[in-house]
Motif scaffolding. Structure first.
Motif, mmCIF file in Angstrom:
data_model
loop_
_atom_site.group_PDB
_atom_site.id
_atom_site.type_symbol
_atom_site.label_atom_id
_atom_site.label_comp_id
_atom_site.label_asym_id
_atom_site.label_seq_id
_atom_site.Cartn_x
_atom_site.Cartn_y
_atom_site.Cartn_z
ATOM 1 N N ILE A 170 0.844 -1.204 0.000
ATOM 2 C CA ILE A 170 0.000 0.000 0.000
ATOM 3 C C ILE A 170 0.871 1.242 0.000
ATOM 4 C CG2 ILE A 170 -1.714 1.327 1.280
ATOM 5 C CD1 ILE A 170 -2.927 -1.256 2.212
ATOM 6 N N GLY A 209 -3.211 -2.275 -3.560
ATOM 7 C CA GLY A 209 -1.790 -2.145 -3.227
ATOM 8 C C GLY A 209 -1.028 -1.730 -4.458
ATOM 9 N N LEU A 229 -9.049 -1.896 -5.304
ATOM 10 C CA LEU A 229 -9.194 -0.747 -4.405
ATOM 11 C C LEU A 229 -7.918 0.059 -4.604
ATOM 12 C CD1 LEU A 229 -10.674 0.840 -2.247
ATOM 13 C CD2 LEU A 229 -9.822 -0.732 -0.527
#
Ligand code: PEP
Length: 246
Positions: A170, A209, A229
């Motif tokens: 991340i 990530g 995401l």
């Protein structure tokens, strides 16, 4: 067949002006390849809902209170999110777990609040670098999912999206290889068999990530990766819509 979802987590980055510019830019370049959602900071949610009205792009919050209402200074309830037109919220992001000490119990309570108010919960799980080096990634993710699997009803899973986000990937520029990501996504889906075969088949599992337009296609081509995401790259309209096209 699961429809891919690309979700942009803006984290603590926005202003009235940049929200307008970013969303206008996204709308100008977006096709209808997948479901798309953006997660601006709280003060910009209503603006995002208004700007995106009728576009099909969903708006979500990055956090939600675990309580219904009352004397919880600084908290924002699921009812408030629904009231301003949000459809989703992220819970259990690793930054919340590590910086603000959010436990699996709290993540469950927040998830319940979202479900009670008709919102979709994007629940994040993922291991740290030390946990991966120790070969514990499956044990960590299984533990983070355990309360959800034990306590939620089968029907609740219609409004749950899981996001596997290895903490070491991340914001670091380091991405799990498609094979590494697929392996743990398959493990997560296998865990969902405890709820039911239908839930395991239908639940979307996003990868997060350091996803970028350049690496999204091979990640999303994996059979158990149902979209992404996206943090940093969601702040650039061209990069974000490039990921949506992937
Ligand atoms: C995130 O914060 O959810 C995330 C995946 O960030 P980044 O894409 O910047 O690594």
């Amino acid at each position: 067949m699961r429809r891919l979802l690309v979700a942009g987590n803006w984290k603590m980055n926005a202003s009235v002006t940049s929200t307008e510019q970013l969303l206008t830019g996204v709308l100008g370049q977006l096709g209808s390849e997948c479901d798309v959602a953006v997660f601006p900071p709280f003060p910009y949610l209503a603006q995002a809902v208004q700007t995106l009205a009728g576009s099909g792009v969903s708006v979500g919050a990055q956090n939600v209170a675990a309580e219904e209402a009352g004397a919880f200074t600084g908290e924002v309830s699921a009812a408030m999110l629904a009231d301003v037109g949000c459809q989703m919220a992220i819970v259990g992001h690793s930054e919340r777990r590590t910086l603000y000490g959010e436990s699996d119990e709290l993540v469950l309570a927040k998830t319940r609040q979202l479900l009670a108010h008709g919102l979709v919960a994007v629940v994040c799980v993922g291991e740290t670098l030390d946990e991966r080096k120790a070969g514990r990634e499956e044990a960590v993710v299984a533990a983070q999912m355990a309360l959800l699997i034990r306590d939620l009803a089968v029907a609740d899973w219609d409004r749950i999206v899981l996001a596997y986000e290895p903490v070491w990937a991340i914001g670091t520029g380091e991405t799990a290889t498609p094979e590494q990501a697929q392996a743990i996504h398959a493990f997560i889906r296998a865990q969902l068999q405890q709820v039911g075969a239908d839930v395991a088949e239908k639940t979307r599992i996003l990868y997060g990530g350091s996803v970028k337009a350049a690496n999204a296609a091979e990640l999303f081509a994996q059979p158990d990766i149902d979209g992404g995401l996206v943090g940093g790259a969601s702040l650039d309209a061209t990069e974000f819509t490039g990921i949506c096209r992937a």
